[in-house]
Scaffold this active site. Structure first.
Site, PDB file in Angstrom:
ATOM      1  CE1 TYR A  96       0.372   1.870   4.211  1.00  0.00           C
ATOM      2  CE2 TYR A  96       0.819  -0.460   4.508  1.00  0.00           C
ATOM      3  CZ  TYR A  96       0.892   0.840   4.965  1.00  0.00           C
ATOM      4  OH  TYR A  96       1.494   1.114   6.157  1.00  0.00           O
ATOM      5  CB  CYS A  97       1.673   3.925  -1.609  1.00  0.00           C
ATOM      6  SG  CYS A  97       0.567   4.126  -3.023  1.00  0.00           S
ATOM      7  NE  ARG A  98       0.285  11.165  -1.153  1.00  0.00           N
ATOM      8  CZ  ARG A  98      -0.449  11.581  -2.187  1.00  0.00           C
ATOM      9  NH1 ARG A  98      -1.721  11.819  -2.042  1.00  0.00           N
ATOM     10  NH2 ARG A  98       0.106  11.753  -3.369  1.00  0.00           N
TER      11      ARG A  98
END
Length: 133
Positions: A96-98
């Site tokens: 995941y990331c932003r």
């Protein structure tokens, strides 16, 4: 006119065939675990981790330190390929990331390295639980 239609059709067919050949396959969920892209399934995996489970936050170090999903490890997208090149390609990896852009890129990198169980959770804002810091 007929020659033009034929050439246009041929170009479209070749383009579609090429796109299908290079496209990454859709990841099917592990039947016993469910789909780790689902918030509730991921929460269950964090609470009772399956063997070989790896949750990776591919944001920057500062973003990670400001709050991350519990049990997540930080792996900078810029060095992910190098760091994961010798890893176990059968392990379950959730990314995941932003916003979802970097995690999608990380998923492509891992799949190109031969990782078989890669899931892109996408954007951090989808996580409904508390964050760790």
């Amino acid at each position: 006119m007929t020659k033009s239609i034929f050439l246009n059709t041929l170009v479209i067919a070749v383009t579609v065939a090429f796109a299908a050949a290079v496209a990454l396959p859709a990841q099917e969920p592990d039947s016993a675990l469910g789909d780790p892209r689902d918030v509730d399934v991921l929460a269950g995996m964090i609470n009772d981790p399956p063997s070989g489970f790896l949750l990776l936050d591919v944001r920057t170090q500062d973003e990670y330190e400001n709050g991350h999903i519990p049990a997540a490890l930080h792996r900078d997208l810029q060095v992910l390929e190098e760091e994961m090149a010798q890893g176990d390609r059968t392990q379950l990896v959730v990314l995941y990331c932003r916003s979802g852009r970097r995690s999608a890129e990380a998923a492509r990198v891992l799949r190109s390295l031969g990782y078989q169980r890669v899931y892109d959770f996408g954007a951090l804002h989808r996580w409904t639980g508390a964050l760790s810091s």
